[in-house]
Design a protein around this motif. Structure first.
Motif, PDB file in Angstrom:
ATOM      1  N   PRO A 126       0.841  -1.207   0.000  1.00 40.85           N
ATOM      2  CA  PRO A 126       0.000   0.000   0.000  1.00 40.85           C
ATOM      3  C   PRO A 126       0.874   1.255   0.000  1.00 40.85           C
ATOM      4  O   PRO A 126       2.085   1.188   0.202  1.00 40.85           O
ATOM      5  N   ASP A 127       0.248   2.389  -0.223  1.00 45.35           N
ATOM      6  CA  ASP A 127       0.971   3.673  -0.211  1.00 45.35           C
ATOM      7  C   ASP A 127       0.295   4.611   0.784  1.00 45.35           C
ATOM      8  O   ASP A 127      -0.648   5.313   0.434  1.00 45.35           O
ATOM      9  N   VAL A 151       1.924   3.911 -14.688  1.00 46.28           N
ATOM     10  CA  VAL A 151       2.542   2.587 -14.611  1.00 46.28           C
ATOM     11  C   VAL A 151       3.345   2.373 -13.329  1.00 46.28           C
ATOM     12  O   VAL A 151       3.281   1.301 -12.729  1.00 46.28           O
ATOM     13  N   ARG A 152       4.093   3.418 -12.894  1.00 44.99           N
ATOM     14  CA  ARG A 152       4.973   3.249 -11.738  1.00 44.99           C
ATOM     15  C   ARG A 152       4.792   4.402 -10.768  1.00 44.99           C
ATOM     16  O   ARG A 152       4.473   5.532 -11.158  1.00 44.99           O
ATOM     17  N   HIS A 153       4.992   4.094  -9.495  1.00 45.42           N
ATOM     18  CA  HIS A 153       4.897   5.114  -8.455  1.00 45.42           C
ATOM     19  C   HIS A 153       5.964   6.182  -8.710  1.00 45.42           C
ATOM     20  O   HIS A 153       7.135   5.856  -8.952  1.00 45.42           O
ATOM     21  N   VAL A 155       7.595   8.132  -6.841  1.00 42.34           N
ATOM     22  CA  VAL A 155       8.662   8.266  -5.839  1.00 42.34           C
ATOM     23  C   VAL A 155       9.405   6.947  -5.652  1.00 42.34           C
ATOM     24  O   VAL A 155      10.627   6.877  -5.754  1.00 42.34           O
ATOM     25  N   THR A 156       8.662   5.868  -5.375  1.00 40.77           N
ATOM     26  CA  THR A 156       9.301   4.576  -5.091  1.00 40.77           C
ATOM     27  C   THR A 156       9.639   3.772  -6.345  1.00 40.77           C
ATOM     28  O   THR A 156      10.434   2.836  -6.277  1.00 40.77           O
ATOM     29  N   CYS A 157       8.987   4.116  -7.458  1.00 42.01           N
ATOM     30  CA  CYS A 157       9.136   3.398  -8.738  1.00 42.01           C
ATOM     31  C   CYS A 157       8.590   1.967  -8.685  1.00 42.01           C
ATOM     32  O   CYS A 157       8.841   1.167  -9.599  1.00 42.01           O
ATOM     33  N   LEU A 158       7.846   1.626  -7.634  1.00 42.57           N
ATOM     34  CA  LEU A 158       7.159   0.338  -7.626  1.00 42.57           C
ATOM     35  C   LEU A 158       6.094   0.327  -8.725  1.00 42.57           C
ATOM     36  O   LEU A 158       5.580   1.368  -9.136  1.00 42.57           O
ATOM     37  N   TYR A 233      -2.291   0.177  -4.888  1.00 40.13           N
ATOM     38  CA  TYR A 233      -1.432  -0.880  -4.373  1.00 40.13           C
ATOM     39  C   TYR A 233      -0.383  -1.219  -5.425  1.00 40.13           C
ATOM     40  O   TYR A 233      -0.662  -1.220  -6.629  1.00 40.13           O
ATOM     41  N   TYR A 234       0.811  -1.534  -4.952  1.00 44.46           N
ATOM     42  CA  TYR A 234       1.990  -1.644  -5.804  1.00 44.46           C
ATOM     43  C   TYR A 234       2.707  -2.964  -5.563  1.00 44.46           C
ATOM     44  O   TYR A 234       2.415  -3.675  -4.592  1.00 44.46           O
TER      45      TYR A 234
END
Length: 250
Positions: A126-127, A151-153, A155-158, A233-234
């Protein structure tokens, strides 16, 4: 179209006394939430035009009502993003304790476990900062083109894997518009429409195939707005298939 039926066997949190306490206590039973997810997996997999699940009264009704009451004044004061693809407002933070409690609950291991069981995805993350999620707002004239999500977060790139939306709109008339539309890849016809009624929860995987949006401008009266809480969710694992081309129609 009417909204889809709730996944079989789902039981929501019954409001008894303090809804904040009821929600917090419910989130301590991770196995019960995973059980809810297992009960909903078949209905999710059978969703059309692609797998999704629509639930009603999963979360405490009183908290949803309070969240709408607390968030609407602040939501109307948010700046609006305008482009040819969308007119909407959003905030990663919320104004009141009810929406905070709901978003916090959606980040607990219990809720994440339910989402994993429903979708069949493992190791979801989760974020709690709710970047690009949190509170989403659409006032009169707002819309969002049919699209696929990022596609990707940032900040975290998840990898972005699942969306969970909770609507906060009491006494929402179909005449106001704002139905969430789910479209197949061929874009020949809308596959499903979900009315954004208070307490309705929508769960779906974020993939190249999962086209969705609110393409028609809202016609709700002044003073009203379409409110939703979004939790994303990642995972570290890249989703299968194609993962580019976010906006597809306007």
């Amino acid at each position: 179209m009417g909204h889809p039926e709730q996944g079989g066997g789902f039981d929501g949190i019954v409001d008894s006394g303090d809804p904040f306490v009821a929600l917090k206590e419910a989130m301590t039973d991770e196995e019960a939430w995973r059980g809810r997810g297992r009960q909903g997996h078949a209905a999710y997999a059978a969703g059309r035009p692609w797998p999704h699940l629509v639930l009603h009264d999963l979360l405490p009704v009183e908290l949803v009502r309070l969240a709408e009451e607390e968030e609407l004044p602040a939501a109307r004061a948010l700046g609006t993003h305008k482009s040819h693809q969308e007119v909407k407002s959003e905030s990663s933070t919320v104004a009141g304790p009810a929406a905070t409690a709901l978003l916090d609950a959606m980040c607990t291991p219990a809720f994440v476990g339910m989402v994993e069981e429903i979708t069949g995805l493992n190791a979801l993350v989760p974020d709690p900062t709710h970047v690009l999620s949190g509170l989403h707002v659409g006032g009169p004239g707002s819309f969002q083109s049919i699209h696929r999500d990022f596609v990707r977060h940032p900040v975290t790139c998840l990898w972005h894997r699942v969306n969970v939306l909770v609507y906060l709109n009491s006494s929402w008339s179909e005449d106001f518009g704002g139905q969430l539309e789910l479209w197949p890849l061929d874009m020949k016809a809308c596959g499903e429409k979900v009315l954004p009624e208070a307490g309705t929860v929508v769960i779906f995987e974020s993939r190249h195939e999962t086209l969705h949006g609110v393409p028609d401008p809202l016609t709700c009266p002044p003073g009203r707005a379409r409110l939703s809480l979004a939790s994303y969710y990642y995972s570290e694992a890249r989703p299968a298939g194609r993962v580019r081309d976010p906006i597809v129609a306007h």
